[in-house]
Design an enzyme around this catalytic site. Sequence first.
Site, PDB file in Angstrom:
ATOM      1  N   HIS A  41      37.613 -41.351 117.246  1.00 40.01           N
ATOM      2  CA  HIS A  41      37.307 -40.021 116.716  1.00 40.01           C
ATOM      3  C   HIS A  41      38.132 -38.955 117.430  1.00 40.01           C
ATOM      4  O   HIS A  41      38.049 -38.821 118.655  1.00 40.01           O
ATOM      5  CB  HIS A  41      35.810 -39.758 116.916  1.00 40.01           C
ATOM      6  CG  HIS A  41      35.336 -38.464 116.365  1.00 40.01           C
ATOM      7  ND1 HIS A  41      34.671 -37.531 117.124  1.00 40.01           N
ATOM      8  CD2 HIS A  41      35.435 -37.945 115.119  1.00 40.01           C
ATOM      9  CE1 HIS A  41      34.368 -36.497 116.366  1.00 40.01           C
ATOM     10  NE2 HIS A  41      34.821 -36.714 115.147  1.00 40.01           N
ATOM     11  N   GLU A  94      41.039 -41.234 113.833  1.00 40.48           N
ATOM     12  CA  GLU A  94      40.500 -40.132 113.032  1.00 40.48           C
ATOM     13  C   GLU A  94      41.054 -38.815 113.559  1.00 40.48           C
ATOM     14  O   GLU A  94      41.153 -38.616 114.775  1.00 40.48           O
ATOM     15  CB  GLU A  94      38.965 -40.127 113.139  1.00 40.48           C
ATOM     16  CG  GLU A  94      38.266 -39.213 112.141  1.00 40.48           C
ATOM     17  CD  GLU A  94      37.983 -37.793 112.626  1.00 40.48           C
ATOM     18  OE1 GLU A  94      37.460 -36.996 111.841  1.00 40.48           O
ATOM     19  OE2 GLU A  94      38.309 -37.472 113.786  1.00 40.48           O
ATOM     20  N   ASP A 149      41.705 -34.325 112.223  1.00 38.41           N
ATOM     21  CA  ASP A 149      41.246 -33.267 111.317  1.00 38.41           C
ATOM     22  C   ASP A 149      42.428 -32.378 110.917  1.00 38.41           C
ATOM     23  O   ASP A 149      43.259 -32.055 111.757  1.00 38.41           O
ATOM     24  CB  ASP A 149      40.200 -32.409 112.027  1.00 38.41           C
ATOM     25  CG  ASP A 149      39.106 -33.265 112.650  1.00 38.41           C
ATOM     26  OD1 ASP A 149      38.276 -33.780 111.902  1.00 38.41           O
ATOM     27  OD2 ASP A 149      39.126 -33.440 113.890  1.00 38.41           O
ATOM     28  N   HIS A 197      40.438 -29.567 115.194  1.00 44.99           N
ATOM     29  CA  HIS A 197      39.108 -29.744 114.602  1.00 44.99           C
ATOM     30  C   HIS A 197      38.540 -28.466 114.004  1.00 44.99           C
ATOM     31  O   HIS A 197      38.086 -28.437 112.863  1.00 44.99           O
ATOM     32  CB  HIS A 197      38.122 -30.311 115.628  1.00 44.99           C
ATOM     33  CG  HIS A 197      36.760 -30.472 115.039  1.00 44.99           C
ATOM     34  ND1 HIS A 197      35.803 -29.474 115.100  1.00 44.99           N
ATOM     35  CD2 HIS A 197      36.212 -31.478 114.330  1.00 44.99           C
ATOM     36  CE1 HIS A 197      34.726 -29.875 114.459  1.00 44.99           C
ATOM     37  NE2 HIS A 197      34.942 -31.086 113.989  1.00 44.99           N
ATOM     38  N   GLU A 201      40.574 -36.434 108.103  1.00 46.43           N
ATOM     39  CA  GLU A 201      39.487 -35.570 107.655  1.00 46.43           C
ATOM     40  C   GLU A 201      40.064 -34.236 107.199  1.00 46.43           C
ATOM     41  O   GLU A 201      40.674 -33.504 107.977  1.00 46.43           O
ATOM     42  CB  GLU A 201      38.455 -35.338 108.768  1.00 46.43           C
ATOM     43  CG  GLU A 201      37.309 -34.471 108.229  1.00 46.43           C
ATOM     44  CD  GLU A 201      36.169 -34.247 109.205  1.00 46.43           C
ATOM     45  OE1 GLU A 201      36.133 -34.883 110.267  1.00 46.43           O
ATOM     46  OE2 GLU A 201      35.306 -33.412 108.862  1.00 46.43           O
TER      47      GLU A 201
END
Length: 256
Positions: A11, A38, A40, A53, A108
Amino acid sequence: MSRSAALIAAHRGGAREVAENSRAAFRHAIALGADQVEFDVHRTADGGLAVLHDATLERTTTGTGPVAALELDEIRRLRLRDRPEETAPTFEEVLDLLAPAAIGLRVEIKAGVEFRRYAGIETAVVAALRARGLLERSVITSFLLPILEAAAAAGAPRLLWLVAPIVQASLGSTARLTDLARAAGVGELGLHIDRLDAATVASVRAAGLEIGAWAAHEDAQIAKALELGLSVFTTDRPSAALAGRRARLAGARDAR
Ligand code: FE
C-alpha cells in the site's frame, strides 16, 4: 494455488516501511517480491498526473494547497517530507520505475478536494498505461464507482471498487454492494479488513465477484486477511504480510 495464498499489495509502496508513494517505496515493494504495488493518482492544473495520496500537498510534500491548483512541473519540484532527497513523483516517472519489474500495478484514481472528480483523469491514466503496455498488468481502484465506470469506458480491463465502511453500512447488505458493482461492470470488491468475515466473502463470491481487503496493517489484520482466503489485500507492511504468507504456505506443506 490454495485460497490462503492471497496476493499482497504494498500500500503506497509499503507506507509503514518506507516513505509513502516514494520511488524508494516502489523499489522496496519490487525488491520484496510483493505481488502488486498500490499508489494514488491525482490530476494537476495542466492535466498532468501526479502520484501522491492526498488531494492537497502539505502532509507529504513541501508544497501547499490543492494538487489541482499547480502544474505538473511545479509539483515535480516539490520534495517529499519523509524523504527530502526525493521529489514528488509523476505518474510517468512511476511507470518508468515499475515497467521493467514483474510487479502488478494497483492504480488508485483519486478525486480532488471535497471529492470533486478530476475531468478526464480516467482516460489519461488508461492511455498512459496502454502506451507502455502496462494495462493488462494493472488493476484500477477507486472509492467512487463513477470513476471506475469512466475507467471501464476508457478501456481498463480490471476494476476494483474500494468500499468505504460508511458506504457498506449505509447499503446494509452484501447483495446491494454486489448488485451495484456488477451494474457498473466492476469485477472485484475491496472491503476494509475489519468489515469482512467469512460469510461476506462467500456471498460476494456467490455473486460472481472477487473479494479483497484493504488496510490490513496490524499483525492480527494480516493474519485475518490470509485466513479468509481473499484474492488480494493491501498493507502498509508488505514485509510482514509476505512473511506471514510464507509461514502459512510452509505450514500447509508440512501438514500434508
Ligand atoms: Fe490508495
